[in-house]
Write an enzyme that holds these catalytic residues in place. Structure first.
Site, PDB file in Angstrom:
ATOM      1  N   ARG A 186     -15.831  49.423 -40.976  1.00 31.80           N
ATOM      2  CA  ARG A 186     -16.943  49.162 -40.052  1.00 31.80           C
ATOM      3  C   ARG A 186     -17.448  50.491 -39.537  1.00 31.80           C
ATOM      4  O   ARG A 186     -16.695  51.277 -38.986  1.00 31.80           O
ATOM      5  CB  ARG A 186     -16.505  48.292 -38.864  1.00 31.80           C
ATOM      6  CG  ARG A 186     -17.722  47.691 -38.129  1.00 31.80           C
ATOM      7  CD  ARG A 186     -17.329  46.974 -36.830  1.00 31.80           C
ATOM      8  NE  ARG A 186     -16.897  47.921 -35.848  1.00 31.80           N
ATOM      9  CZ  ARG A 186     -15.825  47.756 -35.046  1.00 31.80           C
ATOM     10  NH1 ARG A 186     -15.103  46.662 -35.107  1.00 31.80           N
ATOM     11  NH2 ARG A 186     -15.483  48.681 -34.185  1.00 31.80           N
TER      12      ARG A 186
ATOM     13  N   GLU B  82     -18.380  56.373 -35.221  1.00 27.85           N
ATOM     14  CA  GLU B  82     -17.159  56.553 -36.011  1.00 27.85           C
ATOM     15  C   GLU B  82     -17.167  55.568 -37.174  1.00 27.85           C
ATOM     16  O   GLU B  82     -17.927  54.602 -37.180  1.00 27.85           O
ATOM     17  CB  GLU B  82     -15.898  56.347 -35.167  1.00 27.85           C
ATOM     18  CG  GLU B  82     -15.745  54.934 -34.664  1.00 27.85           C
ATOM     19  CD  GLU B  82     -14.304  54.577 -34.274  1.00 27.85           C
ATOM     20  OE1 GLU B  82     -13.354  55.277 -34.675  1.00 27.85           O
ATOM     21  OE2 GLU B  82     -14.140  53.563 -33.577  1.00 27.85           O
TER      22      GLU B  82
ATOM     23  N   ASN C 115     -14.565  53.086 -39.026  1.00 26.09           N
ATOM     24  CA  ASN C 115     -13.239  52.464 -38.944  1.00 26.09           C
ATOM     25  C   ASN C 115     -12.822  51.998 -40.323  1.00 26.09           C
ATOM     26  O   ASN C 115     -13.556  51.255 -40.981  1.00 26.09           O
ATOM     27  CB  ASN C 115     -13.287  51.239 -38.020  1.00 26.09           C
ATOM     28  CG  ASN C 115     -13.720  51.614 -36.616  1.00 26.09           C
ATOM     29  OD1 ASN C 115     -12.942  52.133 -35.841  1.00 26.09           O
ATOM     30  ND2 ASN C 115     -14.993  51.374 -36.302  1.00 26.09           N
TER      31      ASN C 115
ATOM     32  N   LYS D 123     -10.769  60.860 -37.325  1.00 28.58           N
ATOM     33  CA  LYS D 123     -11.979  61.487 -36.775  1.00 28.58           C
ATOM     34  C   LYS D 123     -12.152  62.916 -37.277  1.00 28.58           C
ATOM     35  O   LYS D 123     -13.264  63.414 -37.416  1.00 28.58           O
ATOM     36  CB  LYS D 123     -11.952  61.394 -35.262  1.00 28.58           C
ATOM     37  CG  LYS D 123     -12.093  59.930 -34.819  1.00 28.58           C
ATOM     38  CD  LYS D 123     -12.022  59.725 -33.345  1.00 28.58           C
ATOM     39  CE  LYS D 123     -12.385  58.291 -32.983  1.00 28.58           C
ATOM     40  NZ  LYS D 123     -11.332  57.311 -33.306  1.00 28.58           N
TER      41      LYS D 123
ATOM     42  N   GLY E 238      -8.795  52.726 -31.272  1.00 31.58           N
ATOM     43  CA  GLY E 238      -8.506  51.592 -30.407  1.00 31.58           C
ATOM     44  C   GLY E 238      -8.992  51.726 -28.980  1.00 31.58           C
ATOM     45  O   GLY E 238      -8.710  50.869 -28.153  1.00 31.58           O
TER      46      GLY E 238
ATOM     47  N   ARG F   9     -21.872  45.352 -29.680  1.00 33.66           N
ATOM     48  CA  ARG F   9     -21.124  45.388 -28.417  1.00 33.66           C
ATOM     49  C   ARG F   9     -21.983  46.100 -27.389  1.00 33.66           C
ATOM     50  O   ARG F   9     -22.600  47.122 -27.694  1.00 33.66           O
ATOM     51  CB  ARG F   9     -19.813  46.162 -28.609  1.00 33.66           C
ATOM     52  CG  ARG F   9     -18.808  45.419 -29.461  1.00 33.66           C
ATOM     53  CD  ARG F   9     -17.613  46.277 -29.774  1.00 33.66           C
ATOM     54  NE  ARG F   9     -17.980  47.448 -30.552  1.00 33.66           N
ATOM     55  CZ  ARG F   9     -17.143  48.422 -30.897  1.00 33.66           C
ATOM     56  NH1 ARG F   9     -15.889  48.378 -30.515  1.00 33.66           N
ATOM     57  NH2 ARG F   9     -17.557  49.442 -31.615  1.00 33.66           N
TER      58      ARG F   9
HETATM   59  P1  ADP Z   1     -12.195  54.539 -30.866  1.00 37.15           P
HETATM   60  O1  ADP Z   1     -11.507  54.840 -32.144  1.00 37.15           O
HETATM   61  O2  ADP Z   1     -11.316  54.657 -29.680  1.00 37.15           O
HETATM   62  O3  ADP Z   1     -12.973  53.245 -30.923  1.00 37.15           O
HETATM   63  P2  ADP Z   1     -14.802  55.827 -30.710  1.00 37.15           P
HETATM   64  O4  ADP Z   1     -15.170  57.090 -31.382  1.00 37.15           O
HETATM   65  O5  ADP Z   1     -15.410  54.589 -31.243  1.00 37.15           O
HETATM   66  O6  ADP Z   1     -13.222  55.742 -30.681  1.00 37.15           O
HETATM   67  O7  ADP Z   1     -15.163  55.960 -29.177  1.00 37.15           O
HETATM   68  C1  ADP Z   1     -14.933  54.921 -28.235  1.00 37.15           C
HETATM   69  C2  ADP Z   1     -16.212  54.613 -27.477  1.00 37.15           C
HETATM   70  O8  ADP Z   1     -16.701  55.791 -26.834  1.00 37.15           O
HETATM   71  C3  ADP Z   1     -17.340  54.140 -28.341  1.00 37.15           C
HETATM   72  O9  ADP Z   1     -17.257  52.743 -28.541  1.00 37.15           O
HETATM   73  C4  ADP Z   1     -18.561  54.542 -27.541  1.00 37.15           C
HETATM   74  O10 ADP Z   1     -18.838  53.564 -26.529  1.00 37.15           O
HETATM   75  C5  ADP Z   1     -18.116  55.824 -26.854  1.00 37.15           C
HETATM   76  N1  ADP Z   1     -18.540  56.987 -27.643  1.00 37.15           N
HETATM   77  C6  ADP Z   1     -17.870  57.552 -28.671  1.00 37.15           C
HETATM   78  N2  ADP Z   1     -18.544  58.592 -29.185  1.00 37.15           N
HETATM   79  C7  ADP Z   1     -19.686  58.699 -28.487  1.00 37.15           C
HETATM   80  C8  ADP Z   1     -20.806  59.572 -28.534  1.00 37.15           C
HETATM   81  N3  ADP Z   1     -20.873  60.560 -29.424  1.00 37.15           N
HETATM   82  N4  ADP Z   1     -21.810  59.388 -27.633  1.00 37.15           N
HETATM   83  C9  ADP Z   1     -21.743  58.407 -26.720  1.00 37.15           C
HETATM   84  N5  ADP Z   1     -20.715  57.539 -26.625  1.00 37.15           N
HETATM   85  C10 ADP Z   1     -19.687  57.671 -27.484  1.00 37.15           C
HETATM   86 MG    MG Z   2     -14.685  52.791 -31.862  1.00 38.95          MG
END
Ligand code: ADP
Ligand code: MG
Length: 442
Positions: free
Chosen positions: A97, A111, A113, A269, A333, A418
């Site tokens: 995803r 990101e 997944n 990442k 997560g 979401r």
């Molecule tokens: P995880 O693996 O914990 O889901 P993410 O990279 O998806 O890590 O980050 C978690 C949350 O942080 C995302 O769902 C988003 O809401 C916020 N986030 C992550 N990266 C960014 C970004 N570059 N700009 C704004 N919000 C971000």
């Molecule tokens: Mg995420």
């Protein structure tokens, strides 16, 4: 009142584990630019291919993981399993995803997944409920996430049956699950969309039996064609040594792993960061046009490596204007990121070696919309931002040398929206930061 939306299918297990609660939801779909949605869907097969090629190509995974492993015990353990099983699997299945935020109608990948990409079940059900209301001012696209992923898993069962000349009707799918999972209804929707029977076990189960000669895996006398992980992505999923030995044991079986250990690592990442470099991306993909297309949705991601001039420059840049960035460790997560002024303190407290296990990413500032949500049984209207997820499935078969590959399936597989309060940094639905939402395309 939007009471008709309440539905037992869009549910989570309650925190005490005894009952169920309605999942947090947006009561009406959120406006979302169609061009951004279409673009994200278009890119998904390319991201699926990128995961596959990252595993095949190997070198980038090796370089990145070997370095991270010095500092990070979790990556070290995963990488040790990868090193034990370096051969490209005969059958490769990955359910991915790719998550995005939109700024000025442009998508930016948050990101990718590659393990335990969740919420396809609940998202599909919520979309069905909202579409069934047939409101003329709502343009909610069809969402077949749960069925498309189920079909992908079934296709892997078919491929396994063919590969090993097994009787398809006797084969089962093994779901590896967390013992205290709250998101069980989401998983059950997916289970219901799989034709093969599904067996659920925790990672430390003592029921895994592997035939030494054929590496056939069975559980309770059922041959397992596919191992699908809904656990195993976080250090807390491995509280004992047995969890690790079982992960390695499963990896060594001939069952199709979803994901295999390489694809799991391809979702790190740090890999995402390295692949924003055009030369690395091109080396892995081997196709300039595809590389250019993917690059259109990359936000700036910067390494913080202590042994490179660039890393030191990037650290300085983060210290000078922390509000522009998000700081991320190699974890999945939710709940792990650092934002704004806290980045300065976090970087200040780290040794240079520790810093190099983090990535720094441009902070995306999506458009804020006002939405009405239902959370903890209460209705409220909030200023919110959304994150789009596009699911994808890739299934490949290759000969043992890895020279000949046939792609049996590579598709976009539905979506997830979401939405969270504009001021909230984190984004999980089960963790309570965000709500499940649907798209109103414009
Ligand atoms: P995880 O693996 O914990 O889901 P993410 O990279 O998806 O890590 O980050 C978690 C949350 O942080 C995302 O769902 C988003 O809401 C916020 N986030 C992550 N990266 C960014 C970004 N570059 N700009 C704004 N919000 C971000
Ligand atoms: Mg995420």
């Amino acid at each position: 009142m939007e009471g008709e939306l309440l539905d037992a299918q869009v549910a989570l297990r309650s925190s005490d584990g005894r009952g169920l609660v309605h999942a947090p939801v947006a009561l009406t779909p959120s406006p979302f630019p169609r061009v951004a949605f279409d673009r994200a869907c278009e890119l998904q097969p390319l991201f699926n291919e990128l995961v596959f090629q990252t595993v095949r190509e190997h070198k980038l995974l090796d370089d990145v993981c070997a370095k991270l492993a010095d500092q990070d015990a979790f990556v070290r353990n995963l990488y040790a399993i990868f090193r034990q099983h370096p051969a490209v699997p005969a059958l490769f299945l990955s359910v991915n995803r790719s998550d995005y935020m939109v700024e000025d109608d442009c998508i930016f990948q948050i990101e990718l997944n590659t393990i335990s990409a969740s919420l396809a079940g609940l998202s599909t059900k919520l979309t069905e409920l909202q579409r069934a209301r047939r409101r003329s001012d709502w343009n909610i696209p069809e969402n077949r996430a749960c069925y498309a992923i189920g079909a992908g898993i079934d296709a892997a069962v078919d491929a396994y049956a063919q590969e090993y000349e097994a009787d398809r009707s006797t084969l089962a799918v093994l779901f590896i699950v967390q013992p205290d999972e709250r998101n069980v209804h989401d998983q059950q929707h997916l289970q219901s969309s799989i034709r093969a029977s599904v067996i659920r076990r925790p990672l430390d189960s003592s029921d895994f039996v592997v035939d030494a000669q054929s590496s056939r895996l069975s559980v309770d006398g059922h041959e397992i064609a596919v191992v699908y992980y809904r656990a195993g992505y976080a250090p807390s999923d491995y509280p004992t040594e047995r969890h690790w030995t079982n992960r390695a044991l499963l990896e060594g079986t001939r069952a199709v792993k979803c994901p295999d250990i390489g694809a799991h690592l391809a979702g790190l990442k740090k890999i995402q960061q390295v692949l924003t470099n055009r030369d690395s991306l091109l080396r892995v993909l081997g196709d300039a046009d595809k590389a250019n297309q993917l690059a259109t949705c990359f936000a700036g991601i910067y390494c913080l490596d202590d042994d490179e001039e660039e890393g030191r420059r990037n650290t300085q840049m983060a210290l000078e204007s922390p509000e522009r960035f998000v700081l991320k460790p190699q974890r999945e997560g939710g709940g792990n990121n650092t934002y704004g002024a806290a980045i300065k303190d976090a970087l200040g407290a780290m040794s240079p070696a520790e810093r190099s296990t983090y990535i720094l990413m441009d902070r995306i500032r999506p458009t804020i919309t006002s939405i009405t949500i239902l959370r903890h049984g209460m209705q409220s209207t909030i200023d919110a931002v959304s994150e789009l997820g596009i699911y994808g499935v890739i299934l490949c078969r290759q000969d043992t040398s890895g020279d000949s590959v046939s792609v049996l399936r590579n598709c976009e597989a539905g979506w997830l929206l979401r939405t969270k309060p504009a001021e909230s940094d984190e984004g999980g639905v089960v963790s309570g930061y965000s709500v499940l939402d649907t798209l109103n395309l414009f």
